[in-house]
Design a protein around this motif. Sequence first.
Motif, PDB file in Angstrom:
ATOM      1  N   VAL A  78       0.848  -1.203   0.000  1.00 58.38           N
ATOM      2  CA  VAL A  78       0.000   0.000   0.000  1.00 58.38           C
ATOM      3  C   VAL A  78       0.879   1.247   0.000  1.00 58.38           C
ATOM      4  CG1 VAL A  78      -1.600   1.363   1.383  1.00 58.38           C
ATOM      5  CG2 VAL A  78      -2.037  -1.069   1.024  1.00 58.38           C
ATOM      6  N   GLU A  79       1.956   1.225   0.786  1.00 57.06           N
ATOM      7  CA  GLU A  79       2.867   2.359   0.829  1.00 57.06           C
ATOM      8  C   GLU A  79       3.586   2.523  -0.510  1.00 57.06           C
ATOM      9  OE1 GLU A  79       4.718   5.733   2.207  1.00 57.06           O
ATOM     10  OE2 GLU A  79       3.009   4.611   3.023  1.00 57.06           O
ATOM     11  N   LYS A  80       3.989   1.403  -1.103  1.00 56.96           N
ATOM     12  CA  LYS A  80       4.636   1.452  -2.418  1.00 56.96           C
ATOM     13  C   LYS A  80       3.693   2.038  -3.463  1.00 56.96           C
ATOM     14  CE  LYS A  80       5.297  -0.753  -6.609  1.00 56.96           C
ATOM     15  NZ  LYS A  80       4.311  -1.097  -7.637  1.00 56.96           N
ATOM     16  N   LEU A  81       2.431   1.629  -3.449  1.00 53.25           N
ATOM     17  CA  LEU A  81       1.452   2.146  -4.403  1.00 53.25           C
ATOM     18  C   LEU A  81       1.305   3.658  -4.270  1.00 53.25           C
ATOM     19  CD1 LEU A  81      -1.342  -0.577  -4.144  1.00 53.25           C
ATOM     20  CD2 LEU A  81       0.203  -0.212  -6.070  1.00 53.25           C
ATOM     21  N   ARG A  82       1.323   4.138  -3.044  1.00 52.13           N
ATOM     22  CA  ARG A  82       1.192   5.583  -2.821  1.00 52.13           C
ATOM     23  C   ARG A  82       2.431   6.334  -3.292  1.00 52.13           C
ATOM     24  NH1 ARG A  82      -1.182   4.816   3.319  1.00 52.13           N
ATOM     25  NH2 ARG A  82      -3.381   4.499   2.728  1.00 52.13           N
ATOM     26  N   GLN A  83       3.590   5.838  -2.931  1.00 53.01           N
ATOM     27  CA  GLN A  83       4.827   6.552  -3.219  1.00 53.01           C
ATOM     28  C   GLN A  83       5.222   6.470  -4.690  1.00 53.01           C
ATOM     29  OE1 GLN A  83       6.556   8.478  -1.058  1.00 53.01           O
ATOM     30  NE2 GLN A  83       5.002   8.064   0.502  1.00 53.01           N
ATOM     31  N   GLU A  84       5.125   5.281  -5.273  1.00 51.56           N
ATOM     32  CA  GLU A  84       5.638   5.073  -6.627  1.00 51.56           C
ATOM     33  C   GLU A  84       4.573   5.211  -7.710  1.00 51.56           C
ATOM     34  OE1 GLU A  84       8.075   1.618  -7.166  1.00 51.56           O
ATOM     35  OE2 GLU A  84       8.763   1.641  -5.088  1.00 51.56           O
ATOM     36  N   ASN A  85       3.357   4.741  -7.434  1.00 55.07           N
ATOM     37  CA  ASN A  85       2.328   4.685  -8.464  1.00 55.07           C
ATOM     38  C   ASN A  85       1.255   5.761  -8.329  1.00 55.07           C
ATOM     39  OD1 ASN A  85       2.879   1.422  -7.636  1.00 55.07           O
ATOM     40  ND2 ASN A  85       3.250   2.026  -9.759  1.00 55.07           N
ATOM     41  N   LYS A  86       1.331   6.542  -7.229  1.00 57.69           N
ATOM     42  CA  LYS A  86       0.350   7.610  -6.987  1.00 57.69           C
ATOM     43  C   LYS A  86      -1.077   7.053  -6.925  1.00 57.69           C
ATOM     44  CE  LYS A  86       3.973  10.155  -7.240  1.00 57.69           C
ATOM     45  NZ  LYS A  86       4.725  10.375  -5.974  1.00 57.69           N
ATOM     46  N   LEU A  87      -1.207   5.870  -6.343  1.00 58.83           N
ATOM     47  CA  LEU A  87      -2.513   5.246  -6.112  1.00 58.83           C
ATOM     48  C   LEU A  87      -2.818   5.360  -4.625  1.00 58.83           C
ATOM     49  CD1 LEU A  87      -2.142   2.015  -8.321  1.00 58.83           C
ATOM     50  CD2 LEU A  87      -3.173   4.201  -8.963  1.00 58.83           C
ATOM     51  N   TYR A  88      -3.779   6.200  -4.289  1.00 56.18           N
ATOM     52  CA  TYR A  88      -4.029   6.547  -2.887  1.00 56.18           C
ATOM     53  C   TYR A  88      -5.306   5.926  -2.329  1.00 56.18           C
ATOM     54  CZ  TYR A  88      -0.604  10.120  -4.156  1.00 56.18           C
ATOM     55  OH  TYR A  88       0.522  10.767  -4.614  1.00 56.18           O
ATOM     56  N   LYS A  89      -6.120   5.328  -3.195  1.00 60.65           N
ATOM     57  CA  LYS A  89      -7.412   4.811  -2.749  1.00 60.65           C
ATOM     58  C   LYS A  89      -7.572   3.351  -3.136  1.00 60.65           C
ATOM     59  CE  LYS A  89      -9.566   9.380  -3.275  1.00 60.65           C
ATOM     60  NZ  LYS A  89     -10.622  10.163  -3.962  1.00 60.65           N
ATOM     61  N   SER A  90      -6.483   2.606  -3.028  1.00 58.04           N
ATOM     62  CA  SER A  90      -6.486   1.211  -3.456  1.00 58.04           C
ATOM     63  C   SER A  90      -6.144   0.285  -2.305  1.00 58.04           C
ATOM     64  CB  SER A  90      -5.472   0.997  -4.594  1.00 58.04           C
ATOM     65  OG  SER A  90      -5.861   1.685  -5.762  1.00 58.04           O
ATOM     66  N   SER A  91      -6.857  -0.838  -2.236  1.00 61.06           N
ATOM     67  CA  SER A  91      -6.544  -1.917  -1.308  1.00 61.06           C
ATOM     68  C   SER A  91      -5.797  -3.007  -2.062  1.00 61.06           C
ATOM     69  CB  SER A  91      -7.826  -2.485  -0.701  1.00 61.06           C
ATOM     70  OG  SER A  91      -8.513  -1.489   0.039  1.00 61.06           O
ATOM     71  N   VAL A  92      -5.149  -3.900  -1.319  1.00 62.60           N
ATOM     72  CA  VAL A  92      -4.255  -4.879  -1.930  1.00 62.60           C
ATOM     73  C   VAL A  92      -4.668  -6.299  -1.597  1.00 62.60           C
ATOM     74  CG1 VAL A  92      -1.899  -5.811  -1.831  1.00 62.60           C
ATOM     75  CG2 VAL A  92      -2.252  -3.356  -2.073  1.00 62.60           C
ATOM     76  N   MET A  93      -4.619  -7.168  -2.600  1.00 56.23           N
ATOM     77  CA  MET A  93      -4.704  -8.616  -2.414  1.00 56.23           C
ATOM     78  C   MET A  93      -3.478  -9.239  -3.059  1.00 56.23           C
ATOM     79  SD  MET A  93      -7.488 -11.435  -3.747  1.00 56.23           S
ATOM     80  CE  MET A  93      -8.486 -11.365  -2.260  1.00 56.23           C
ATOM     81  N   VAL A  94      -2.737 -10.041  -2.302  1.00 54.51           N
ATOM     82  CA  VAL A  94      -1.549 -10.731  -2.818  1.00 54.51           C
ATOM     83  C   VAL A  94      -1.990 -12.049  -3.447  1.00 54.51           C
ATOM     84  CG1 VAL A  94       0.713 -11.695  -2.258  1.00 54.51           C
ATOM     85  CG2 VAL A  94      -0.130  -9.665  -1.034  1.00 54.51           C
ATOM     86  N   THR A  95      -1.475 -12.328  -4.638  1.00 58.02           N
ATOM     87  CA  THR A  95      -1.869 -13.523  -5.386  1.00 58.02           C
ATOM     88  C   THR A  95      -0.644 -14.339  -5.783  1.00 58.02           C
ATOM     89  OG1 THR A  95      -1.793 -12.259  -7.459  1.00 58.02           O
ATOM     90  CG2 THR A  95      -3.926 -12.380  -6.323  1.00 58.02           C
ATOM     91  N   ALA A  96      -0.903 -15.536  -6.276  1.00 59.56           N
ATOM     92  CA  ALA A  96       0.182 -16.397  -6.749  1.00 59.56           C
ATOM     93  C   ALA A  96       0.543 -16.005  -8.179  1.00 59.56           C
ATOM     94  CB  ALA A  96      -0.226 -17.865  -6.663  1.00 59.56           C
ATOM     95  N   GLY A  97       1.093 -14.808  -8.331  1.00 61.09           N
ATOM     96  CA  GLY A  97       1.475 -14.294  -9.637  1.00 61.09           C
ATOM     97  C   GLY A  97       0.393 -13.421 -10.248  1.00 61.09           C
ATOM     98  N   ALA A  98       0.773 -12.677 -11.290  1.00 60.41           N
ATOM     99  CA  ALA A  98      -0.163 -11.772 -11.952  1.00 60.41           C
ATOM    100  C   ALA A  98      -1.211 -12.528 -12.757  1.00 60.41           C
ATOM    101  CB  ALA A  98       0.602 -10.801 -12.857  1.00 60.41           C
ATOM    102  N   ASN A  99      -0.859 -13.700 -13.300  1.00 56.81           N
ATOM    103  CA  ASN A  99      -1.860 -14.473 -14.032  1.00 56.81           C
ATOM    104  C   ASN A  99      -3.011 -14.881 -13.125  1.00 56.81           C
ATOM    105  OD1 ASN A  99      -0.656 -14.333 -16.514  1.00 56.81           O
ATOM    106  ND2 ASN A  99       0.131 -16.423 -16.524  1.00 56.81           N
ATOM    107  N   GLN A 100      -2.692 -15.315 -11.906  1.00 52.38           N
ATOM    108  CA  GLN A 100      -3.764 -15.676 -10.985  1.00 52.38           C
ATOM    109  C   GLN A 100      -4.564 -14.447 -10.569  1.00 52.38           C
ATOM    110  OE1 GLN A 100      -3.314 -16.518  -6.824  1.00 52.38           O
ATOM    111  NE2 GLN A 100      -5.533 -16.347  -6.970  1.00 52.38           N
ATOM    112  N   ALA A 101      -3.898 -13.315 -10.468  1.00 49.87           N
ATOM    113  CA  ALA A 101      -4.606 -12.067 -10.175  1.00 49.87           C
ATOM    114  C   ALA A 101      -5.653 -11.794 -11.243  1.00 49.87           C
ATOM    115  CB  ALA A 101      -3.615 -10.905 -10.088  1.00 49.87           C
TER     116      ALA A 101
END
Length: 394
Positions: A78-101
Motif C-alpha cells: 500500500v505504501e509502495k502504491l502511494r509513493q511510486e504509483n500515486k494510487l491513494y485509494k487502493s486496497s491490496v490482495m496478494v496472489t500467486a502471480g499476476a496471471n492468478q490475479a
Amino acid sequence: MGSYGMLARRVVETETPVMVQIQELIRGAGDAMSLAQGVVYWQPPEKALEKVKDLVWEPSVSRYGADDGLPELREALVEKLRQENKLYKSSVMVTAGANQAFVNLVLTLCDAGDLVVMFAPYYFNAYMSFQMTGVTNILVGPSNPKTLHPDADWLEKILLETKPAPKVVTVVNPGNPSGTYIPEPLLKRFADLCRNAGSWLVVDNTYEYFMYDGLKHTCVEGDHIVNIFSFSKAYGMMGWRVGYIAYPSNVEGLGAQLLKVQDNIPICASIFSQHLALYSLEMGPEWVTKQVKSLVINRSLIMDALSPLGKDSVKGGEGAIYLFAKLPDKYHDDFEVVRWLARKHRVVVIPGSACGTPGSLRVSFGGLREDETQIAAGRLKKGIEELVRDGMLQ
C-alpha cells in the motif's frame, strides 16, 4: 474415456497455451536458444535470499496465512502504491502471480456471456482466462499500426454503440506482447471512456519498471479501475509466484467477493514467497532499475537481428522486454516460421498468431545475459536474412 465428451467444453475450447507448445519445440530442437518466454535472467536480490533462508524452519511458513496476503507485505505494498504509483485509494490482495490475479478478477467481475474488450496484439494468457471461465464474447479491438497503442477512437465508438456496455476493458502497460508504452494522456482517456460507459478497466502493470529512453510509467485510479502488479519480472521471482491486485477501496463488497475466489484457488500465495517479496521490496526500486538498464544492450542486439525485415516492421522496445515484428506478407503462418527458425537456426521466438496478430513474431530480450543474447541474436539475424532473401530453405 476416449473422447472429450465428459470434459468441460469451455476448457476444451480454450486456446492451447503457446508456451507449452514452445517448450516442446525447445526440447526437440537440441541446443536452441530461447528468445520466447517472458522471463529475466537475474535472480531475486541476494540480501533478500539470504534473509529468507532463515525462515525455512519457521513453523508459520508451513501454515496457511491470511487469504489476501501477509499483513506486513500488504502494508508495504500500500505504501509502495502511494509513493511510486500515486494510487491513494487502493486496497491490496496478494496472489500467486499476476496471471492468478487476472483470473481472480475475471471470476469476480464477469459472468459467462458478458462482453469484454481486448486489443491485438493481446496477452495470450489473459485471452485464455476469459475463455476458460466461460467469457467467450471477447471483442478484440485494433491497435494503431504505427505505434501498436490500443485504438481509443475505436473503443469510444464501441462503448457508445454497444448496449449493454462491455463489462471489462483490459490493457497491458507497457505492453505484452507489443513492448509499447501507453502514454499517460491515452491511458487517462481509456479510464474516462470506461467510467462514462460503466465498464471496468483492468490494467496489467507487470512491467512497470521496464521503461527505456527516459520514459516514465504511470498508473490511473478510480472506482472502476483495477491495477495488477507482479514481482516475477522486476525481482527475478518468476518461479516464486507472487503478484498483487490493487483494487478500489471505495467499491463496497469488491474485496469480499475477491476473497471468495482467492480462498477457493490458492487460499493464499506461498508464505515463503511472500516473505521473499517483502525482503525484495525493501531493496527499493533502484535495485530493479539497475537490472533493467542492463537490458538496453540486449534490446539493441535483437533490434539489429530483426532489421532485415525493414525498420517499419519492428515495433516496441519502449517498455517491457519485447519487440514485435511483422513478417513479410507471404508468411501468414507464423508458427511455421517459428518452427523453421528453431529447427534450422536453433533460436526460438513466439508466433504473433498466439496474440491475435498472425504473420508476426514476439521476441523477448530479457531472458539471456548479454553474451548469450549476442549469440541468440546472431542466429536470429541469420535466419531472418535467409527468410527474407530465399524463404524457408530446409
